[in-house]
Each structure stands twice: as structure tokens, then as C-alpha cells.
Design a protein around this motif. Structure first.
Motif, PDB file in Angstrom:
ATOM      1  N   UNK A   1       1.091  12.018   1.231  1.00 39.28           N
ATOM      2  CA  UNK A   1       2.351  11.420   0.649  1.00 39.28           C
ATOM      3  C   UNK A   1       3.372  12.179  -0.794  1.00 39.28           C
ATOM      4  N   UNK A   2       3.062  12.562  -1.229  1.00 39.86           N
ATOM      5  CA  UNK A   2       3.660  13.165  -2.017  1.00 39.86           C
ATOM      6  C   UNK A   2       3.877  15.149  -1.961  1.00 39.86           C
TER       7      UNK A   2
ATOM      8  N   UNK B   1       7.153  10.722   0.210  1.00 43.66           N
ATOM      9  CA  UNK B   1       7.777   9.358   0.797  1.00 43.66           C
ATOM     10  C   UNK B   1       6.754   8.337   0.708  1.00 43.66           C
ATOM     11  N   UNK B   2       6.356   7.936  -0.066  1.00 48.97           N
ATOM     12  CA  UNK B   2       5.303   7.112  -1.098  1.00 48.97           C
ATOM     13  C   UNK B   2       5.542   6.076  -0.678  1.00 48.97           C
ATOM     14  N   UNK B   3       6.687   5.874   0.318  1.00 47.89           N
ATOM     15  CA  UNK B   3       7.386   3.692   0.449  1.00 47.89           C
ATOM     16  C   UNK B   3       6.746   3.262  -0.282  1.00 47.89           C
ATOM     17  N   UNK B   4       7.189   2.869  -1.836  1.00 43.21           N
ATOM     18  CA  UNK B   4       7.048   1.771  -2.744  1.00 43.21           C
ATOM     19  C   UNK B   4       5.409   0.958  -2.670  1.00 43.21           C
ATOM     20  N   UNK B   5       4.523   1.916  -2.647  1.00 41.97           N
ATOM     21  CA  UNK B   5       3.398   1.605  -2.765  1.00 41.97           C
ATOM     22  C   UNK B   5       3.341   0.867  -4.278  1.00 41.97           C
TER      23      UNK B   5
ATOM     24  N   UNK C   1       1.023  -0.907  -0.566  1.00 43.05           N
ATOM     25  CA  UNK C   1      -0.508  -0.038  -0.049  1.00 43.05           C
ATOM     26  C   UNK C   1       0.832   1.165   0.286  1.00 43.05           C
ATOM     27  N   UNK C   2       2.563   1.270   0.794  1.00 45.30           N
ATOM     28  CA  UNK C   2       2.646   1.903   0.170  1.00 45.30           C
ATOM     29  C   UNK C   2       2.060   3.280   1.859  1.00 45.30           C
TER      30      UNK C   2
ATOM     31  N   UNK D   1       6.559  15.867   8.111  1.00 42.21           N
ATOM     32  CA  UNK D   1       6.644  14.394   8.811  1.00 42.21           C
ATOM     33  C   UNK D   1       8.111  14.346   7.760  1.00 42.21           C
ATOM     34  N   UNK D   2       8.636  12.981   7.195  1.00 46.69           N
ATOM     35  CA  UNK D   2       9.089  12.604   6.989  1.00 46.69           C
ATOM     36  C   UNK D   2       9.465  13.100   5.140  1.00 46.69           C
ATOM     37  N   UNK D   3      10.689  12.352   4.290  1.00 47.49           N
ATOM     38  CA  UNK D   3      10.358  12.698   2.945  1.00 47.49           C
ATOM     39  C   UNK D   3      11.941  12.331   1.917  1.00 47.49           C
ATOM     40  N   UNK D   4      11.661  12.803   1.054  1.00 45.82           N
ATOM     41  CA  UNK D   4      12.787  12.592   0.067  1.00 45.82           C
ATOM     42  C   UNK D   4      12.797  13.480  -1.020  1.00 45.82           C
ATOM     43  N   UNK D   5      13.727  14.343  -1.089  1.00 46.88           N
ATOM     44  CA  UNK D   5      13.237  16.116  -1.852  1.00 46.88           C
ATOM     45  C   UNK D   5      14.597  15.524  -3.129  1.00 46.88           C
TER      46      UNK D   5
END
Ligand code: FMN
Length: 355
Positions: free
Chosen positions: A117-118, A130-134, A111-112, A279-283
Motif C-alpha cells: 500500500x506504499x 493507500x495506507x488507509x489510516x492504519x 488495520x488500514x 490500484x488506487x492511491x494518493x500521490x
């Protein structure tokens, strides 16, 4: 000369409309916009032609490249994460990309992370995710790619990017990657091993020497046992320091990998002007460009032609693409620049690369 006239005419309408369309789309939540775009692209994919006009810039012979046994009609690819489930391959290649990388996919569907998350960071020409491989899982996606292949709908090299399932412990990572590798290797032109997304806990620990050697031992062994071994590439994080980046590259060379993809998103927040979502996430996008290009240059200087280097990170304009090539990129990929630049973005970049 004719090639420029044809190119300019087809660009005109979309180019004029894109700023308005983008303003409209940017009013909507970023992931919803992405889903809408993917819907449109996958619908188009059912009818998209695989024939390109002889004067199509993306097919100009001067742009053709050959690496690890594959012919790329041009060096500009679409980076992983845009079409995670290979839903729109025919339409995306129609936009002029010279290769596509689908995924990241994992052994089982995921699900991610929870939404939102975007996020767009327009002041920084960036995205945070921070999609998380959905994703729909390697088996489902491989079947989809296989169907395209049977229908003759894929006319550019197609890479499959594989990653660690969230549920797999670090010690079991190799087994988990092997499952995805086994499911997808038959349909992939190359396999990208993703150990660098910041949104799966522990994933980036696989960049540590011991873990990386163990992982590559397992995947290379499985690859060598195949009747047709696939080119393997490793995707790195821009947050590695120089020593660690060189060490990863050396391990890649020692394992006979074909190349590196430099780089993924960054966890750094340096220099950002936008008010950041919590929250976290990649830029991605402009803020990642300098570090990702510096890492590319460093690895090129050290390893020269021992590795094919795919430069990705912050290509927002044609000059950025040239900068990557000058730093040693053999091939390029884009994601955030495409989101901001719209459907004609590949053509803009290619016009600059065309000699
Ligand atoms: C929304 C989003 C999702 C992404 N998903 C993936 C992914 O699943 N796997 C991966 O290897 N990289 C993923 N990336 C990273 C991109 O492939 C690329 O390496 C990074 O964004 C830097 O390029 P850019 O500045 O052109 O966007 C993702 C990036 C974004 C913005």
C-alpha cells in the motif's frame, strides 16, 4: 559564520553516506523500510536529548515563528502520516523539525488497507500510498503523547491529526471525529482536522459545504466548551477546484479556525513518468507541488492573515520551500522530500531559510 561551520561539520558524514544508504534502503519494500526507520527512530527516542546546542541552526532566533499562541523554533514541520502513532517524537524533533504532526489517528484502532500500500516512484520524485489510516487509535496514541509530556520530552509544538474511521458512515462522521477530538485535545498543541486523504471512502465528501459546516459546527462547539480551547486547522486536498477551495477556506474563517494545511496527496496522475502500481492511491512529492502551491497562493491572496497557512506538498529541495513561503505559507511541512532527502533534509531546508 560559526553556525555554518558547526552545521557543515555535522552534515558531512551523513550527507556523504546518504546516497549509498538510500540505494540500499530503496531495494527493500517501501513500507518495510518505513517500519525499519520508525524502529530506529523510536529506539533513539528513548535516549534522545531535548537539549540543542546554542549554535544549532534549527534553534536560530531568526527562524522562530509565533502563530496561534504557539512558538515554533523554526517553520519546518513534519507532515502527518510519517509518525502516525507518535512512536518517535523525541528523535524526530532532534532532526531539526520545528514542529511535528502525528496521526492521522481515528477513534478506534484500524488495520488500514491490505499491503502492498506504499510505493516509491523515483522517476517522479514521488510516493504513492493507500495506507488507509492504519493507526493504534486515538486513546492509545494520546496516552503515548501524554507520557512524553510528563517526561518533558516534547520541546516543539505537537499537532494531532484526526480523521474519520473507515467504519463510520458519512452522516455519523461528526460523532466519530468528536471521539478522537475528546481523546487527544488535552495532549495536542493543535488539532488538524483531516478531510482530505483519498484512501478512506467518502472522507473527501466532507469538503462539501453542507458536510463541512456540520462537521466544524460540532468540533468547534466541543472545542469552545473546553477550559483551554485548542487551535484548530483544516487539511485540504489539492484536487479541489478553486471555487471549492475558497469555499472551504471561507467556512474555516467563519468557524474561527486558526488555519489551513495545504495540501494532502493528489488522486491526479497527470504528468507521471513512472510505471504505476495497480490500484488506487494518493500521490505525494514533486507531482503535487505546483497545484498545492497554487492553491496556497489563491487562499492567501483572498484571506490574507485571517488564516495561518501551512504549505505542504512537493517540497523536495530548499528552493521549493522558498517558493511556498513566497506564495504565502506561514509554516511548512514535508514528508516525501524527507524520505528521499534523508535525515539531514531538515537542515538543508533550514540553511536556505536562515537569514
Ligand atoms: C505514506 C504517506 C502517508 C500519509 N498519511 C497521511 C495521514 O495519515 N494523514 C494526513 O493528513 N496526511 C497523510 N499523508 C500526506 C502528507 O501529510 C502530505 O500532506 C503529502 O504527502 C504532501 O506532502 P509531501 O509532498 O511533502 O509528501 C501521507 C503521505 C504519505 C506519503
Amino acid at each position: 559564520m560559526g553556525i555554518f561551520f558547526a552545521f557543515n561539520a555535522s552534515c558531512f558524514t551523513l550527507d556523504r553516506m546518504w546516497p549509498f544508504l538510500r540505494n540500499l534502503l530503496f531495494q527493500i519494500d517501501a513500507e518495510t523500510t518505513h517500519r525499519l526507520a520508525m524502529k530506529a527512530l523510536s529506539l533513539w527516542s528513548t535516549v534522545a536529548s531535548t537539549q540543542f546546542a546554542t549554535n544549532d541552526l534549527s534553534r536560530h532566533p531568526s527562524l522562530t515563528r509565533t502563530f496561534f499562541g504557539l512558538t515554533f523554533p523554526n517553520p519546518l514541520g513534519l507532515a502527518a502520516g510519517f509518525d502516525k502513532d507518535a512512536e518517535a517524537v523525541p528523535a524526530l524533533q532532534r532532526l531539526g523539525f520545528g514542529f511535528l504532526e502525528v496521526g492521522t489517528m481515528t477513534a478506534k484502532p484500524q488495520e488500514g488497507n491490505p499491503r502492498p500500500r506504499l510505493f516509491r516512484l523515483p522517476e517522479d520524485q514521488a510516493l504513492m500510498n493507500r495506507m488507509g489510516f492504519n493507526n493504534a487509535g486515538a486513546v492509545v496514541v494520546a496516552k503515548r503523547v501524554e507520557r512524553y509530556r510528563r517526561q518533558g520530552k516534547i520541546v516543539v509544538p505537537l499537532g494531532v491529526n484526526i480523521g474519520k474511521s473507515k467504519s463510520a458512515a458519512l452522516e455519523k462522521a461528526a460523532q466519530d471525529y468528536l471521539e478522537s477530538f475528546a481523546a487527544t485535545a488535552d495532549v495536542a498543541d493543535y488539532i488538524a482536522i483531516n478531510i482530505s486523504s483519498p484512501n478512506t471512502p467518502g472522507l473527501r465528501d466532507l469538503q462539501q459545504e453542507d458536510h463541512l459546516i456540520q462537521l466544524l459546527d460540532a468540533i468547534c462547539d466541543a472545542n469552545q466548551k473546553r477550559r483551554m480551547p485548542r487551535p484548530l486547522l483544516l487539511k485540504l486536498a489539492p484536487d479541489l477546484d478553486d471555487v471549492s477551495a475558497l469555499s472551504c477556506a471561507k467556512i474555516a474563517v467563519d468557524h474561527g479556525l486558526s488555519g489551513l494545511i495545504i495540501s494532502n496527496t493528489t488522486i491526479s496522475r497527470d504528468g507521471l513518468r513512472s510505471a504505476l502500481p495497480p490500484g488506487s492511491g494518493g500521490i505525494s512529492g514533486k507531482p503535487v507541488r505546483a497545484r498545492s502551491t497554487a492553491m496556497l497562493r489563491l487562499i492567501k491572496e483572498e484571506f490574507r492573515d485571517k488564516l495561518v497557512l501551512i504549505g505542504v506538498g512537493g517540497i523536495m529541495h530548499a528552493d521549493d520551500a522558498l517558493e511556498k513561503i513566497n506564495a504565502g505559507a506561514d509554516l511548512l511541512q514535508v514528508y516525501t522530500g524527507f524520505v528521499y532527502g534523508g535525515p539531514k533534509f531538515p537542515s538543508h531546508i533550514l540553511r536556505r531559510l536562515y537569514k
